[in-house]
Design a protein around this motif. Structure first.
Motif, PDB file in Angstrom:
ATOM      1  N   ARG A  46     -90.283  14.052  56.502  1.00  0.00           N
ATOM      2  CA  ARG A  46     -90.282  15.503  56.701  1.00  0.00           C
ATOM      3  C   ARG A  46     -90.887  15.846  58.062  1.00  0.00           C
ATOM      4  NH1 ARG A  46     -92.236  15.420  50.746  1.00  0.00           N
ATOM      5  NH2 ARG A  46     -93.959  14.356  51.775  1.00  0.00           N
ATOM      6  N   ALA A  62     -86.611  19.102  56.407  1.00  0.00           N
ATOM      7  CA  ALA A  62     -86.055  17.772  56.658  1.00  0.00           C
ATOM      8  C   ALA A  62     -85.637  17.655  58.117  1.00  0.00           C
ATOM      9  CB  ALA A  62     -84.850  17.532  55.752  1.00  0.00           C
ATOM     10  N   PRO A  81     -92.777  24.166  59.020  1.00  0.00           N
ATOM     11  CA  PRO A  81     -93.138  23.198  57.974  1.00  0.00           C
ATOM     12  C   PRO A  81     -94.430  23.561  57.237  1.00  0.00           C
ATOM     13  CG  PRO A  81     -92.528  22.058  60.001  1.00  0.00           C
ATOM     14  CD  PRO A  81     -92.650  23.513  60.345  1.00  0.00           C
ATOM     15  N   ASP A 115     -91.083  22.632  53.084  1.00  0.00           N
ATOM     16  CA  ASP A 115     -90.718  21.314  53.569  1.00  0.00           C
ATOM     17  C   ASP A 115     -89.457  21.432  54.413  1.00  0.00           C
ATOM     18  OD1 ASP A 115     -92.850  20.275  52.254  1.00  0.00           O
ATOM     19  OD2 ASP A 115     -91.695  19.490  50.557  1.00  0.00           O
TER      20      ASP A 115
END
Lengths: 272, 272
Positions: free
Chosen positions: A172, A219, A192, A217
């Motif tokens: 992440r 990616a 994030p 989160d």
């Protein structure tokens, strides 16, 4: 008249640090890096809030805020554009990890000239190989255990690359070595979550307090679909990203609007 | 005649540390904690080996070993039982994580009286709530980023508990806050792998070099089935564990044999 002292240790000019200070022995302490514009520090209250909250988490006594403000003003006196670093440690202790029953914290306040603004149409980023370790008990704080950042920053020496993106062990996106990261994805501003690792920046807090943003989160693959990418930093402000690895970005309306907000706070215009 | 200096900074008595040292700013450095017996340091070569290997990993220049030996002897002179701490940092640097191109490391050598030996039939341990973060790039080194140990050690203040067992995020046993851990399980000597986190102790290295031991992942539940449990520590030597949380142990033949080996190295007998 001698030039003003640019460094105070517990209020004393030309102060030195005990080699037995726990800040050195264990990285047992915190710091704040504060951008000044003339005598003003527009984000000062947010710096004090983070320091206060982190002191609670690390069981450090919070110094008097008015004293810190006076010392920051003293060390930066005469500098048009300064960065003041406040370092707070648990002070001198006996050998061993146990916290002293009555800690005598050490307070270091130092001024540096602000870095030259970035030039060009946004900064270039790389992806760091180092993955940040997940430690919820330390996440968010600007503590003195920063070897991960030192090692990550040592991964490149190309001066055209301004910073590196850091992932956690699960891949992440977390932050960069010295800033927080925001992306506009599907029209939404996203940054994030920092529950597991990373520093919760004061500039990030200012963005979150004034803009509608999603904290979640993120990616790595999502960055390829971002329409805008920018960094937030208490020292640098809102910094558009021109490229991250192979992906190219163009500063867009959300970035420009936040840069304008930053100028409204009193910070100088970054020329990117 | 004045007493010998117990602390040298870059070879100078009464030396102080620059508040701009990267050891303080970022925990950018390493340390060794070395037990002396009179003028001898039986595990000195292993300390130097770990320091050398860690210097390579952190890209620090390794100091001259003969110089370190002379300084360790100087600061501990006249102490019958001393612990010498050698701290090595990347020295003073500009603000920012980037390593200086030509670092001028700072070297601190300090002597302390050795701690009083533990008494009783082995020590009591607790299980810490803090879980160690997994960072393979830092694992094994005795670096200056030790906030996890500080926080874990702050979990208890019962003086009858000598140390706390630390698990990683996946619940595997790693070490204690200040020592490595060995268990005898099914007749085999076992110690946790330290590829992800934990400090690879010099006393642990001595055990592994002289005994047939398994280095592997160790589940917490396995400790309940151990016939012996002991700590290894460069300061404390081989320390039998009497209890870990609710499980009680009796020092057995493997522990006693290693204590005997330790006496053979020249260390004093621990009375437990």
């Amino acid at each position: 008249m001698p030039p003003p002292a640019r460094l105070l240790v517990d209020g004393m000019a030309a102060g030195a640090l005990s080699p037995l200070d726990r800040g050195l022995a264990y990285g047992d302490g915190l710091f704040e890096t504060i951008r000044l514009v003339g005598a003003a520090a527009p984000l000062w209250p947010r710096h004090m809030q983070r320091l206060r909250e982190s002191c609670v988490r690390l069981r450090l006594p919070m110094p008097d805020e008015a004293l810190l403000a006076r010392e920051a003003a003293a060390v930066s006196s005469g500098l048009a554009d300064a960065v003041v670093r406040i370092t707070l440690t648990r002070g001198v202790g006996e050998r061993g990890y146990a916290m002293p029953a009555s800690p005598q914290p050490t307070r270091i306040v130092a001024a540096f000239p602000a870095p030259a603004p970035y030039s060009g149409e946004g900064v270039r980023l790389r992806l760091c190989r180092l993955r940040l370790a997940e430690q919820p008990l330390l996440a968010g704080m600007k503590h003195l255990n920063r070897l991960e950042q030192v090692l990550a920053r040592a991964e490149w020496d190309d001066p055209s690359i301004a910073d590196g993106v850091l992932l956690d062990a699960a891949g992440r996106v977390v932050c960069t070595t010295m800033a927080n990261l925001f992306a506009v994805i599907g029209g939404r501003l996203v940054t994030p979550s920092l529950e597991r690792c990373g520093v919760a920046g004061v500039a990030r807090a200012q963005v979150l307090a004034t803009r509608d943003a999603e904290v979640r989160d993120l990616a790595l693959g999502e960055l390829a679909h971002a329409s805008e990418l920018f960094l937030s930093s208490s020292v640098r402000g809102i910094v558009p990203v021109r490229s991250m690895a192979e992906t190219v970005y163009v500063p867009g309306p959300v970035t420009r609007d936040l840069q304008s907000h930053w100028r409204g706070l009193g910070f100088p215009t970054e020329h990117i």
